[in-house]
Design an enzyme around this catalytic site. Structure first.
Site, PDB file in Angstrom:
ATOM      1  CB  ILE A  10      -0.937  -0.005   1.236  1.00 12.01           C
ATOM      2  CG1 ILE A  10      -1.900  -1.191   1.157  1.00 12.01           C
ATOM      3  CG2 ILE A  10      -1.700   1.304   1.380  1.00 12.01           C
ATOM      4  CD1 ILE A  10      -2.781  -1.222  -0.069  1.00 12.01           C
ATOM      5  CB  THR A 116      -6.947  -1.792   7.875  1.00  9.99           C
ATOM      6  OG1 THR A 116      -6.851  -1.554   6.473  1.00  9.99           O
ATOM      7  CG2 THR A 116      -8.365  -2.163   8.253  1.00  9.99           C
ATOM      8  CE  LYS A 201      -9.612  -1.475   4.482  1.00  4.66           C
ATOM      9  NZ  LYS A 201      -9.593  -1.754   3.069  1.00  4.66           N
ATOM     10  CG  ASN A 205     -11.768  -5.131   4.028  1.00  9.72           C
ATOM     11  OD1 ASN A 205     -12.144  -4.873   2.887  1.00  9.72           O
ATOM     12  ND2 ASN A 205     -10.564  -4.839   4.463  1.00  9.72           N
ATOM     13  NE  ARG A 241     -36.591  -6.927  -4.278  1.00 12.48           N
ATOM     14  CZ  ARG A 241     -37.385  -6.970  -5.366  1.00 12.48           C
ATOM     15  NH1 ARG A 241     -37.225  -6.096  -6.329  1.00 12.48           N
ATOM     16  NH2 ARG A 241     -38.326  -7.883  -5.480  1.00 12.48           N
ATOM     17  CB  CYS A 255      -7.976  -6.799   3.243  1.00 10.18           C
ATOM     18  SG  CYS A 255      -6.696  -5.586   2.898  1.00 10.18           S
ATOM     19  CE1 TYR A 314      -6.025 -11.425  -1.510  1.00  8.39           C
ATOM     20  CE2 TYR A 314      -3.644 -11.177  -1.602  1.00  8.39           C
ATOM     21  CZ  TYR A 314      -4.908 -10.634  -1.655  1.00  8.39           C
ATOM     22  OH  TYR A 314      -5.056  -9.291  -1.865  1.00  8.39           O
TER      23      TYR A 314
HETATM   24  N1  NAD Z   1      -2.337  -5.226   0.862  1.00  7.01           N
HETATM   25  C1  NAD Z   1      -3.579  -4.848   0.641  1.00  7.01           C
HETATM   26  O1  NAD Z   1      -4.232  -5.327  -0.295  1.00  7.01           O
HETATM   27  C2  NAD Z   1      -4.244  -3.801   1.504  1.00  7.01           C
HETATM   28  C3  NAD Z   1      -5.401  -3.142   1.030  1.00  7.01           C
HETATM   29  C4  NAD Z   1      -5.986  -2.150   1.820  1.00  7.01           C
HETATM   30  C5  NAD Z   1      -5.441  -1.851   3.062  1.00  7.01           C
HETATM   31  N2  NAD Z   1      -4.328  -2.519   3.509  1.00  7.01           N
HETATM   32  C6  NAD Z   1      -3.786  -2.164   4.818  1.00  7.01           C
HETATM   33  O2  NAD Z   1      -2.631  -1.344   4.597  1.00  7.01           O
HETATM   34  C7  NAD Z   1      -1.685  -1.552   5.658  1.00  7.01           C
HETATM   35  C8  NAD Z   1      -0.336  -1.912   5.064  1.00  7.01           C
HETATM   36  O3  NAD Z   1      -0.462  -3.161   4.419  1.00  7.01           O
HETATM   37  P1  NAD Z   1       0.578  -3.670   3.333  1.00  7.01           P
HETATM   38  O4  NAD Z   1      -0.094  -4.789   2.624  1.00  7.01           O
HETATM   39  O5  NAD Z   1       1.119  -2.512   2.552  1.00  7.01           O
HETATM   40  O6  NAD Z   1       1.734  -4.228   4.283  1.00  7.01           O
HETATM   41  P2  NAD Z   1       3.180  -4.729   3.831  1.00  7.01           P
HETATM   42  O7  NAD Z   1       3.598  -5.754   4.798  1.00  7.01           O
HETATM   43  O8  NAD Z   1       3.182  -5.039   2.362  1.00  7.01           O
HETATM   44  O9  NAD Z   1       4.116  -3.432   4.007  1.00  7.01           O
HETATM   45  C9  NAD Z   1       4.381  -2.836   5.213  1.00  7.01           C
HETATM   46  C10 NAD Z   1       5.781  -2.212   5.159  1.00  7.01           C
HETATM   47  O10 NAD Z   1       5.953  -1.460   6.362  1.00  7.01           O
HETATM   48  C11 NAD Z   1       7.303  -1.603   6.778  1.00  7.01           C
HETATM   49  N3  NAD Z   1       7.336  -1.247   8.195  1.00  7.01           N
HETATM   50  C12 NAD Z   1       6.732  -1.879   9.233  1.00  7.01           C
HETATM   51  N4  NAD Z   1       6.931  -1.192  10.385  1.00  7.01           N
HETATM   52  C13 NAD Z   1       7.695  -0.122  10.053  1.00  7.01           C
HETATM   53  C14 NAD Z   1       8.222   0.949  10.799  1.00  7.01           C
HETATM   54  N5  NAD Z   1       8.025   1.085  12.124  1.00  7.01           N
HETATM   55  N6  NAD Z   1       8.967   1.879  10.154  1.00  7.01           N
HETATM   56  C15 NAD Z   1       9.198   1.782   8.809  1.00  7.01           C
HETATM   57  N7  NAD Z   1       8.712   0.795   8.064  1.00  7.01           N
HETATM   58  C16 NAD Z   1       7.962  -0.148   8.672  1.00  7.01           C
HETATM   59  C17 NAD Z   1       7.634  -3.060   6.466  1.00  7.01           C
HETATM   60  O11 NAD Z   1       9.042  -3.257   6.361  1.00  7.01           O
HETATM   61  C18 NAD Z   1       6.900  -3.248   5.125  1.00  7.01           C
HETATM   62  O12 NAD Z   1       7.743  -2.982   4.025  1.00  7.01           O
HETATM   63  C19 NAD Z   1      -2.280  -2.639   6.555  1.00  7.01           C
HETATM   64  O13 NAD Z   1      -2.955  -2.045   7.621  1.00  7.01           O
HETATM   65  C20 NAD Z   1      -3.276  -3.342   5.637  1.00  7.01           C
HETATM   66  O14 NAD Z   1      -4.330  -3.954   6.366  1.00  7.01           O
HETATM   67  C21 NAD Z   1      -3.716  -3.465   2.746  1.00  7.01           C
END
Ligand code: NAD
Length: 406
Positions: A10, A116, A201, A205, A241, A255, A314
């Site tokens: 994200i 999220t 949010k 989901n 419907r 998610c 997935y």
């Molecule tokens: N992946 C999806 O499809 C999706 C969709 C909507 C919302 N989200 C939400 O978005 C958020 C992020 O998800 P994601 O899939 O991008 O996660 P991810 O694991 O792909 O990426 C998270 C990144 O954050 C970094 N990180 C963690 N803690 C850190 C810190 N303290 N300082 C610096 N970097 C740090 C990690 O190294 C990693 O690269 C989550 O809350 C997820 O639920 C994800």
């Protein structure tokens, strides 16, 4: 300047999108190898349109670092798993990222949580950090929640076109962050309060999870009655419907298989339908495993090592395998002390599990029963290669006669 914290599925596209639309951005991640890869000019995962977006952002001056920056605005996009025991959100990554931000940010900064989180997380876990750092919210630090809705496989398009929700304490700062996202987002951006944004949010989901669970439960009932669930859903959906989703081998990703648990954890005596729905979805990999044994008995097959799972991710056409139904099925099989299933996924290049193949032909040569777990375009294009195999099609994509379904 905007400092995006967390450059995963994200955070990275969000940072790239802002930079490509004229915003000064530094992306920060504590994973040094990931930052090195980005600085070497390579995106860290595959996604339609991401390479082009990456190049545009680099040309526009985006920077990547493992250090937190002095910035006007921070966007925190780090993982939010759930605690497997309590089911509540585990905010440890968000808390740790916010603590690091609060050590470097100037007074007046806006801190946006994109991750999220369950309703009330900012009140419970972030406001106390702001106070502990000696700041006052609404004066020294402005808090905003900006949950993300994009889907892997169509992220770049959806970043540009989805509607968004923002939650803010102060209208003025909600509007300021709205202008930032509006630099690229062509959808409608609704500004509300923080707790409402947190709830929306998770509810979105949860709606998906409950509806998928309904389809999965129908699949189980129809299997019991030896009826065709797809035909039944097709007919029901002709009602003006009714709009039933398709059943499948389970739910994965970070998610839909995670966020609804936050509500179960926070409201255990209220979130009954949600609890049962999550259990139904989680039961599907085992249901598929039982189906495999049933079909083997029917066909007189005895060697489980001649069974192959097509797809480890997935969902289709992405390389994200987190919480995937295939991995859940393989874990379950290991627990039953009957390892040996083979697997293959065109999007997973590295060795992820035992008995994994890296080419479709080699995989098909090694198995008699193919279980379609994921509907990647590759297998849709190469259906002909399944002739002569026993097929358990968990995605209802295989038009050949004699195919088994869940
Ligand atoms: N992946 C999806 O499809 C999706 C969709 C909507 C919302 N989200 C939400 O978005 C958020 C992020 O998800 P994601 O899939 O991008 O996660 P991810 O694991 O792909 O990426 C998270 C990144 O954050 C970094 N990180 C963690 N803690 C850190 C810190 N303290 N300082 C610096 N970097 C740090 C990690 O190294 C990693 O690269 C989550 O809350 C997820 O639920 C994800």
């Amino acid at each position: 300047m905007v400092n995006v914290i967390g450059l995963g599925y994200i955070g990275l596209p969000t940072a790239l999108m802002m930079a490509s639309h004229g915003v000064e951005v530094v992306g920060t991640d504590y994973n040094a190898a990931l930052v090195d890869t980005l600085n070497a000019g390579r995106p860290t995962f595959k996604e339609d349109g991401l390479e082009e977006l990456f190049q545009t952002a680099v040309d526009a001056g985006i920077k990547f670092s493992h250090e937190y920056q002095v910035a006007d605005t921070y966007i925190i996009s780090v993982p939010t798993p759930y605690d497997k025991f309590s089911k509540k959100v585990d905010p440890c990554y968000v808390v740790s990222a916010a603590e690091s931000v609060l050590k470097v940010c100037p007074k007046g900064a806006t801190v946006v949580i994109e991750s999220t989180i369950s309703p009330g997380t900012i009140d419970r876990s972030i406001r106390p950090l702001v106070a502990a750092a000696g700041f006052t919210t609404g004066r020294d630090i402005h808090l905003v929640h900006a949950p993300e809705r994009i889907i892997p496989g169509n992220m770049v398009y959806e970043l540009l076109h989805n509607n968004r929700t923002l939650g803010a304490d102060e209208r003025e700062y909600g509007e300021k962050v709205k202008a930032l996202y509006a630099s690229f987002c062509q959808g409608e951006i609704v500004v509300t309060d923080i707790k409402t944004a947190e709830m929306t949010k998770v509810v979105e989901n949860t709606f998906r999870a409950v509806n998928i669970a309904f389809a999965n439960e129908l699949a189980k009932i129809c299997r019991h009655e030896n009826m065709d669930v797809y035909e039944i859903i097709r007919i029901c959906n002709m009602h003006p419907r009714v709009n039933i989703l398709q059943p499948g081998p389970g739910v994965g990703g970070h998610c839909i298989s995670v966020d609804p648990w936050f509500l179960v954890g926070d409201y255990p005596s209220l979130a009954k339908v949600i609890d049962e729905s999550m259990k139904t979805n989680d039961s599907m990999p085992d249901f598929v495993l039982n189906r495999i044994y049933e079909i083997m008995r029917e066909k007189g097959m005895t060697d489980i090592t001649r069974v192959g799972l097509y797809g480890l991710t997935y969902k289709e056409n992405v390389d994200d395998f987190r919480e995937s139904p295939t991995l859940q099925l393989l874990e379950s099989q290991e627990r039953h002390l009957a390892p040996g299933l083979k697997s293959y996924d065109p999007f997973i290049k590295r060795d992820l599990v035992k008995n994994q193949y890296h080419d479709l032909d080699g995989f098909l040569d090694a198995v008699d029963l193919v279980v379609i777990m994921v509907k990647h375009d590759e297998i849709k294009r190469q259906m002909g290669k399944l002739h002569g195999k026993v097929v358990l099609d968990c995605q209802n994509i295989c038009p050949m006669p004699g195919v088994y379904h869940i």
